[in-house]
Design a protein around this motif. Structure first.
Motif, PDB file in Angstrom:
ATOM      1  N   GLN A  39      11.979  22.212 -42.593  1.00 55.74           N
ATOM      2  CA  GLN A  39      10.508  21.483 -42.730  1.00 55.74           C
ATOM      3  C   GLN A  39      10.617  20.284 -41.940  1.00 55.74           C
ATOM      4  OE1 GLN A  39       9.423  20.770 -46.948  1.00 55.74           O
ATOM      5  NE2 GLN A  39       7.248  20.495 -46.358  1.00 55.74           N
ATOM      6  N   GLU A  44       4.563  22.095 -42.994  1.00 56.06           N
ATOM      7  CA  GLU A  44       4.943  22.939 -43.917  1.00 56.06           C
ATOM      8  C   GLU A  44       6.262  23.638 -43.736  1.00 56.06           C
ATOM      9  OE1 GLU A  44       0.685  24.686 -45.525  1.00 56.06           O
ATOM     10  OE2 GLU A  44       2.142  25.959 -44.664  1.00 56.06           O
ATOM     11  N   ARG A  45       7.015  23.983 -44.789  1.00 63.98           N
ATOM     12  CA  ARG A  45       8.197  24.675 -44.588  1.00 63.98           C
ATOM     13  C   ARG A  45       8.112  25.967 -43.958  1.00 63.98           C
ATOM     14  NH1 ARG A  45      10.678  26.367 -50.083  1.00 63.98           N
ATOM     15  NH2 ARG A  45       9.297  28.051 -49.703  1.00 63.98           N
ATOM     16  N   ALA A  97      18.658  29.147 -48.830  1.00 66.60           N
ATOM     17  CA  ALA A  97      18.147  29.692 -49.930  1.00 66.60           C
ATOM     18  C   ALA A  97      18.891  31.080 -50.296  1.00 66.60           C
ATOM     19  CB  ALA A  97      16.596  30.052 -49.979  1.00 66.60           C
ATOM     20  N   ASN A 103      13.435  39.505 -49.017  1.00 62.75           N
ATOM     21  CA  ASN A 103      11.968  39.209 -49.413  1.00 62.75           C
ATOM     22  C   ASN A 103      11.767  38.310 -50.552  1.00 62.75           C
ATOM     23  OD1 ASN A 103      10.957  40.788 -47.172  1.00 62.75           O
ATOM     24  ND2 ASN A 103      11.791  42.553 -48.459  1.00 62.75           N
ATOM     25  N   ASP A 104      12.833  37.805 -51.015  1.00 60.43           N
ATOM     26  CA  ASP A 104      12.674  37.129 -52.481  1.00 60.43           C
ATOM     27  C   ASP A 104      13.049  35.547 -52.543  1.00 60.43           C
ATOM     28  OD1 ASP A 104      13.995  40.004 -54.008  1.00 60.43           O
ATOM     29  OD2 ASP A 104      11.974  39.633 -53.415  1.00 60.43           O
ATOM     30  N   ASP A 106      11.327  32.973 -52.104  1.00 62.35           N
ATOM     31  CA  ASP A 106      10.624  31.943 -52.943  1.00 62.35           C
ATOM     32  C   ASP A 106      11.167  31.992 -54.446  1.00 62.35           C
ATOM     33  OD1 ASP A 106       7.582  32.511 -51.289  1.00 62.35           O
ATOM     34  OD2 ASP A 106       9.076  31.188 -50.923  1.00 62.35           O
ATOM     35  N   MET A 107      11.781  32.883 -54.948  1.00 64.98           N
ATOM     36  CA  MET A 107      12.206  32.931 -56.326  1.00 64.98           C
ATOM     37  C   MET A 107      13.713  32.751 -56.380  1.00 64.98           C
ATOM     38  SD  MET A 107      10.017  36.019 -57.801  1.00 64.98           S
ATOM     39  CE  MET A 107      10.567  37.444 -56.375  1.00 64.98           C
ATOM     40  N   TRP A 110      17.910  27.333 -53.991  1.00 62.37           N
ATOM     41  CA  TRP A 110      17.648  26.422 -52.810  1.00 62.37           C
ATOM     42  C   TRP A 110      18.571  25.412 -52.865  1.00 62.37           C
ATOM     43  CZ3 TRP A 110      14.042  27.241 -48.747  1.00 62.37           C
ATOM     44  CH2 TRP A 110      13.097  28.274 -49.003  1.00 62.37           C
TER      45      TRP A 110
END
Length: 120
Positions: A39, A44-45, A97, A103-104, A106-107, A110
């Protein structure tokens, strides 16, 4: 969940190289896919690169393809991002992360980030 920690950032001249590390103390880290994101100020990241848990599959953004290489050493619970031919536009805070699949993220878990500054 594992807790990744980034290191290796710093100040580098255009055209130079840096190697970032993303490490965890938990052996479960070897079972996770790992991604690098960045970022820049006011932006945006964005995704940079990712690697599957076994290291078989790697993915790169178009902006870094051919210059950056992601790899992992599961014996040391570490994922690396080798960055070559650095450009001014690569200046950003870099985050890693860890997630169950590529694909995951975001969940996933980090890290706190490491600053990379490309400047002459």
């Amino acid at each position: 969940q594992v807790q990744p920690v980034e290191s290796g950032g710093g100040l580098v001249r255009p055209g130079g190289s840096l190697r970032l590390s993303c490490a965890a103390s938990d052996s479960l880290f070897s079972s996770y896919a790992v991604g690098w994101f960045r970022q820049a100020p006011g932006k945006e990241r964005e995704f940079v690169a990712s690697i599957s848990w076994g290291g078989t599959y790697t993915y790169y953004s178009d902006s870094v393809k051919g210059r950056f290489t992601i790899s992992r050493d599961n014996a040391d619970y570490t994922v690396y991002l080798q960055m070559n031919s650095l450009k001014f536009d690569d200046t950003a805070v870099y985050y890693c992360a860890a997630a169950m699949t590529v694909n995951d993220f975001d969940m996933g878990s980090w890290g706190q980030g490491t600053q990379v500054t490309v400047s002459s």
